[in-house]
Design a protein around this motif. Structure first.
Motif, PDB file in Angstrom:
ATOM      1  N   VAL A  18     -18.308  35.071  59.442  1.00 35.79           N
ATOM      2  CA  VAL A  18     -18.344  36.444  59.951  1.00 35.79           C
ATOM      3  C   VAL A  18     -18.570  36.359  61.452  1.00 35.79           C
ATOM      4  N   ASN A  23     -16.914  41.192  64.211  1.00 29.72           N
ATOM      5  CA  ASN A  23     -17.135  41.509  62.798  1.00 29.72           C
ATOM      6  C   ASN A  23     -15.937  41.175  61.916  1.00 29.72           C
ATOM      7  N   THR A  24     -14.951  40.464  62.453  1.00 29.55           N
ATOM      8  CA  THR A  24     -13.863  39.990  61.610  1.00 29.55           C
ATOM      9  C   THR A  24     -14.376  38.829  60.770  1.00 29.55           C
ATOM     10  N   VAL A  25     -13.654  38.534  59.703  1.00 31.32           N
ATOM     11  CA  VAL A  25     -14.078  37.502  58.764  1.00 31.32           C
ATOM     12  C   VAL A  25     -12.944  36.513  58.568  1.00 31.32           C
ATOM     13  N   SER A  44     -12.990  43.038  58.231  1.00 32.66           N
ATOM     14  CA  SER A  44     -14.441  43.146  58.062  1.00 32.66           C
ATOM     15  C   SER A  44     -14.820  42.614  56.688  1.00 32.66           C
ATOM     16  N   VAL A  45     -16.117  42.488  56.443  1.00 30.06           N
ATOM     17  CA  VAL A  45     -16.602  42.052  55.130  1.00 30.06           C
ATOM     18  C   VAL A  45     -16.151  43.037  54.055  1.00 30.06           C
ATOM     19  N   GLN A  53     -17.279  39.879  48.446  1.00 35.99           N
ATOM     20  CA  GLN A  53     -18.208  40.789  49.123  1.00 35.99           C
ATOM     21  C   GLN A  53     -19.589  40.711  48.487  1.00 35.99           C
ATOM     22  N   ASN A  81     -23.956  33.020  60.408  1.00 34.98           N
ATOM     23  CA  ASN A  81     -22.656  33.651  60.185  1.00 34.98           C
ATOM     24  C   ASN A  81     -21.710  32.894  59.268  1.00 34.98           C
TER      25      ASN A  81
END
Length: 88
Positions: A18, A23-25, A44-45, A53, A81
């Motif tokens: 993360v 905030n991209t995954v 995102s998540v 998730q 992260n």
């Protein structure tokens, strides 16, 4: 946890990163079938598959004391992260 129907049918471990700035995954598959359908980048998540998730959310609550502990059937938090997610 969600039902097993939405889990990939493989024995891979997934590295989930993360990005704290965007905030991209990023999901990378580690295992025999490295071309897994869930590998790649997500906005995102919240955009990850539901089973992933749920596992990331649980691991986010685990302590960062080294060495980190494995949560059976879920995975391991590697650092702030990075998470290793187990399919089983």
């Amino acid at each position: 946890m969600s039902c097993d129907n939405d889990l990939p049918h493989d024995d891979n471990v997934y590295r989930v990163y993360v990005n704290p700035h965007t905030n991209t995954v990023e999901v990378s598959c580690i295992g025999m079938e490295v071309d897994s359908a869930v590998s790649g980048e997500y906005p995102s998540v919240d955009d990850l598959p539901l089973w992933m998730q749920e596992k990331v959310a649980l691991l986010m609550m685990t302590p960062l004391d080294k060495p980190t502990s494995e949560v059976e059937g879920v995975g391991r938090r590697i650092d702030d992260n990075v998470y290793w997610i187990f399919r089983v």
